[in-house]
Design a protein around this motif. Structure first.
Motif, PDB file in Angstrom:
ATOM      1  N   THR A 389      -9.223   0.305   1.539  1.00  0.00           N
ATOM      2  CA  THR A 389      -8.329  -0.779   1.132  1.00  0.00           C
ATOM      3  C   THR A 389      -7.565  -0.393  -0.126  1.00  0.00           C
ATOM      4  O   THR A 389      -6.355  -0.623  -0.239  1.00  0.00           O
ATOM      5  CB  THR A 389      -9.123  -2.068   0.885  1.00  0.00           C
ATOM      6  OG1 THR A 389      -9.813  -2.434   2.088  1.00  0.00           O
ATOM      7  CG2 THR A 389      -8.200  -3.205   0.476  1.00  0.00           C
ATOM      8  N   MET A 390      -8.272   0.214  -1.081  1.00  0.00           N
ATOM      9  CA  MET A 390      -7.613   0.627  -2.315  1.00  0.00           C
ATOM     10  C   MET A 390      -6.563   1.706  -2.046  1.00  0.00           C
ATOM     11  O   MET A 390      -5.478   1.689  -2.621  1.00  0.00           O
ATOM     12  CB  MET A 390      -8.646   1.154  -3.310  1.00  0.00           C
ATOM     13  CG  MET A 390      -9.740   0.166  -3.701  1.00  0.00           C
ATOM     14  SD  MET A 390      -9.093  -1.386  -4.343  1.00  0.00           S
ATOM     15  CE  MET A 390      -9.449  -2.495  -2.971  1.00  0.00           C
ATOM     16  N   ALA A 391      -6.881   2.647  -1.160  1.00  0.00           N
ATOM     17  CA  ALA A 391      -5.919   3.693  -0.812  1.00  0.00           C
ATOM     18  C   ALA A 391      -4.681   3.093  -0.169  1.00  0.00           C
ATOM     19  O   ALA A 391      -3.551   3.494  -0.470  1.00  0.00           O
ATOM     20  CB  ALA A 391      -6.568   4.714   0.129  1.00  0.00           C
ATOM     21  N   GLY A 392      -4.882   2.122   0.719  1.00  0.00           N
ATOM     22  CA  GLY A 392      -3.749   1.441   1.344  1.00  0.00           C
ATOM     23  C   GLY A 392      -2.876   0.734   0.326  1.00  0.00           C
ATOM     24  O   GLY A 392      -1.648   0.805   0.376  1.00  0.00           O
ATOM     25  N   LEU A 393      -3.507   0.052  -0.634  1.00  0.00           N
ATOM     26  CA  LEU A 393      -2.758  -0.648  -1.680  1.00  0.00           C
ATOM     27  C   LEU A 393      -1.940   0.328  -2.520  1.00  0.00           C
ATOM     28  O   LEU A 393      -0.784   0.064  -2.856  1.00  0.00           O
ATOM     29  CB  LEU A 393      -3.715  -1.427  -2.578  1.00  0.00           C
ATOM     30  CG  LEU A 393      -4.370  -2.679  -1.970  1.00  0.00           C
ATOM     31  CD1 LEU A 393      -5.441  -3.213  -2.905  1.00  0.00           C
ATOM     32  CD2 LEU A 393      -3.318  -3.746  -1.701  1.00  0.00           C
ATOM     33  N   MET A 394      -2.547   1.463  -2.867  1.00  0.00           N
ATOM     34  CA  MET A 394      -1.846   2.444  -3.687  1.00  0.00           C
ATOM     35  C   MET A 394      -0.659   3.053  -2.938  1.00  0.00           C
ATOM     36  O   MET A 394       0.435   3.184  -3.488  1.00  0.00           O
ATOM     37  CB  MET A 394      -2.818   3.532  -4.135  1.00  0.00           C
ATOM     38  CG  MET A 394      -3.866   3.038  -5.120  1.00  0.00           C
ATOM     39  SD  MET A 394      -5.128   4.281  -5.494  1.00  0.00           S
ATOM     40  CE  MET A 394      -4.140   5.491  -6.361  1.00  0.00           C
ATOM     41  N   VAL A 395      -0.855   3.408  -1.679  1.00  0.00           N
ATOM     42  CA  VAL A 395       0.222   3.992  -0.888  1.00  0.00           C
ATOM     43  C   VAL A 395       1.353   2.980  -0.710  1.00  0.00           C
ATOM     44  O   VAL A 395       2.538   3.311  -0.861  1.00  0.00           O
ATOM     45  CB  VAL A 395      -0.309   4.475   0.476  1.00  0.00           C
ATOM     46  CG1 VAL A 395       0.844   4.854   1.410  1.00  0.00           C
ATOM     47  CG2 VAL A 395      -1.235   5.670   0.288  1.00  0.00           C
TER      48      VAL A 395
END
Length: 465
Positions: A389-395
Motif C-alpha cells: 500500500t505504501m509503495a502504491g501511494l509513493m508511486v
C-alpha cells in the motif's frame, strides 16, 4: 447544506449505512484484521448492490444518503494522501542508512556480495514491474470502473521532464507543501548519504542525527498504523459507493485484478527459477530447501516473520552464513518483487489504461519511466508495515494527481488475498539475491541437507572460485 435536497427516504438509507458502519466496528472486535477487511468488503458489496437494485443509480434519495456517508470515504482517501510525504522522507532515509549495519563477518568479498545482493533485488524488482505492466496491459484491465470519477484528460509526460522535476523544488518546505514526491525522494537520498558519511567523519553528531531520524520514523509509523487501522471503514465506504453506482457486470473487475496479480507473480516466480538455474541450482534443489520459507511467507504474509527460515533455507542450499544473513535481511526491505514491484506497477497500469487501451504498450517512454519510478520507490518501503500500500501511494504521488489514491483504497479490500502471494514472492527474491551474491562472490558451497547431490546434475554444486 448539501447539494442534494433532504429526503426522508434518503435519511432512512443513511441510517442503514451508519448501522453498517457500526457492524464493521463490531466485526473488528471479533475477527482478525484480514477477516475484518473481508467482512467490510462483503458488507459493502451487499448493501451497495441492494441500494442499486431497490432505488436505482443516481436517485435523489441515494444521492442525499451518499453525500453524507461519503464523508468517511473522502476522509480515508485524504488520510492516505497525508501519509505520502512524511513516509517518503523517513522511509527512504531509514532504509538507506540501515543498509549494511547488520552484516555479519565470516564471508569472502563481503562488500562485493552486498553490492550484488542489492543490485539483484533492484533489477528483479524492475523486471517484476515490467511483467506486471505487460500482464495488466494484455488483459487491458482499467481502473475506470473502480474509480469512475477520475480525470482521463491527460497530457503525456516525458522521461526528461520527469527527471528534471527531481531538482525542481527550491527547498524542503516547497516540496512538502506542493506534495512534490520526486524532489522529496532526492532530498531524502541526499540526507541519507550525508548521515552515512557522518558516521565516519563525526560519529557522535552522526549518531545523534540518526537517532533523531529514528524517532521521527517511529512517529510516522505510528501514523501509518492508525491509518491502516481505519482501513476497514474506508474500504466499506469505497466499496459501498462502488457497488451502488456501478453496473453488476463491472463487479468482476475486482476478481480479475486478483487473477492477473497471481498471473504476474507466477511469471515472476518462473523468472526466479530461471535465475537460480543459471547460477547452478536446479529447481528441485531450490524448492526442496526454499519451499518451507515460501509456504510460511504465504501463510503469515510477513517477510520479517519468515526471515529466520529464509536465512536457513539459503544456508541449506549452500549459501555461506553471512551472505545468507544479509541477503535475507535486505530482501525484507529493499526491492521487494511482490510489494514493491508487482503491486504498484499493476495499479499504475490500470490507471494508464483509462487514458487509452493498453496505453503503456504504445508509449514506451512512459513505460520505462514507470519502471524506474517503481524501482526507486521500492527503496522507500523499507521496514514499513503494509509495504505494498505504501509503495502504491509513493508511486501515485510521483505520477501526479490523475492517479487517484481512491483506487488503492478500493483494492485494499482484496489485499489479504493478494498479499499471500506477494509475500511469498518477496521471500523468494531474497533467497534468489543471496544465491546470486554467493555465486559471484565465492561464497557458494554444496547443499547441506542429506542427499547433497543436486538432482538435476547429479553432482554437488561447486563453490564459486
Amino acid at each position: 447544506m448539501f447539494a442534494n435536497a433532504f429526503t426522508w427516504l434518503g435519511l432512512v438509507i443513511l441510517i442503514v449505512i451508519v448501522a453498517c458502519y457500526v457492524g464493521v466496528y463490531f466485526m473488528g472486535k471479533k475477527l482478525s484484521f484480514g477477516w475484518w477487511m473481508f467482512g467490510a468488503l462483503v458488507l459493502g458489496l451487499v448493501i451497495g448492490a441492494a441500494i442499486q437494485l431497490i432505488f436505482g443509480v443516481g436517485s435523489a434519495d441515494t444521492l442525499f444518503a451518499f453525500e453524507v456517508a461519503n464523508i468517511v470515504k473522502d476522509a480515508y482517501t485524504n488520510l492516505l494522501q497525508l501519509m505520502v510525504m512524511p513516509l517518503v522522507m523517513v522511509a527512504i532515509i531509514t532504509g538507506i542508512t540501515k543498509i549494511g549495519t547488520g552484516d555479519q563477518a565470516g564471508g569472502k568479498n563481503t562488500g562485493k556480495a552486498v553490492g550484488i545482493t542489492i543490485a539483484t533485488l533492484l533489477i528483479t524488482c524492475a523486471i517484476s514491474a515490467l511483467i506486471s505492466i505487460l500482464v495488466t496491459s494484455i488483459f487491458n484491465v482499467s481502473s475506470a470502473n473502480l474509480v469512475p470519477d477520475q480525470d482521463v484528460n491527460r497530457e503525456p509526460s516525458y522521461l526528461t521532464t520527469t527527471i528534471a522535476s527531481i531538482f525542481a523544488s527550491k527547498n524542503i518546505l516547497a516540496a512538502l507543501s506542493e506534495n512534490s514526491v520526486l524532489p522529496m525522494i532526492f532530498i531524502a537520498v541526499l540526507f541519507a548519504f550525508i548521515i552515512r558519511g557522518m558516521r565516519t567523519e563525526s560519529p557522535e553528531a552522526g549518531a545523534k542525527l540518526e537517532g533523531a531520524i529514528d524517532v521521527i520514523y517511529e512517529f510516522v509509523m505510528g501514523l501509518v498504523d492508525i491509518v491502516i487501522g481505519f482501513a476497514p471503514y474506508g474500504v466499506f465506504a469505497h466499496i459501498l459507493n462502488f457497488a451502488a453506482n456501478t453496473s453488476f457486470a463491472d463487479y468482476a473487475t475486482l476478481g480479475i485484478f486478483v487473477l492477473i496479480s497471481y498471473v504476474a507473480m507466477i511469471v515472476m516466480f518462473a523468472i526466479h527459477i530461471l535465475i537460480v538455474f543459471l547460477m547452478g541450482i536446479g529447481p528441485k534443489r531450490y524448492f526442496r530447501n526454499a519451499g518451507k520459507a515460501l509456504m510460511i511467507g504465504f501463510t503469515t504474509r510477513s517477510s520479517m516473520a519468515t526471515l529466520p527460515v529464509t536465512i536457513e533455507s539459503m544456508r541449506n542450499i549452500g549459501v555461506e552464513d553471512s551472505v545468507a544473513s544479509f541477503a535475507g535481511t535486505f530482501g525484507t526491505c529493499v526491492g521487494q518483487n511482490g510489494c514493491g514491484g508487482v503491486y504498484p506497477a499493476m495499479l499504475a497500469t490500470m490507471v494508464y489504461n483509462t487514458f487509452a487501451p493498453r496505453y503503456l504498450l504504445t508509449h514506451p517512454t512512459e513505460l520505462i519511466m514507470l519502471i524506474i519510478i517503481v524501482t526507486i520507490c521500492s527503496l522507500g518501503i523499507a521496514g514499513v508495515g503494509g509495504g505494498a500500500t505504501m509503495a502504491g501511494l509513493m508511486v501515485f504521488g510521483v505520477l501526479g494527481p490523475q492517479f487517484n489514491v481512491a483506487l488503492i483504497a478500493v483494492l485494499f479490500s482484496v489485499e489479504a488475498l493478494i498479499d499471500m502471494g506477494r509475500t511469498a514472492l518477496n521471500v523468494s527474491d531474497g533467497i534468489v539475491s543471496g544465491i546470486v551474491a554467493a555465486r559471484f562472490s565465492g561464497n557458494m558451497g554444496p547443499e547441506k541437507h542429506a542427499g547433497h547431490h543436486d538432482e538435476e546434475g547429479g553432482e554437488p554444486a561447486p563453490a564459486a572460485e
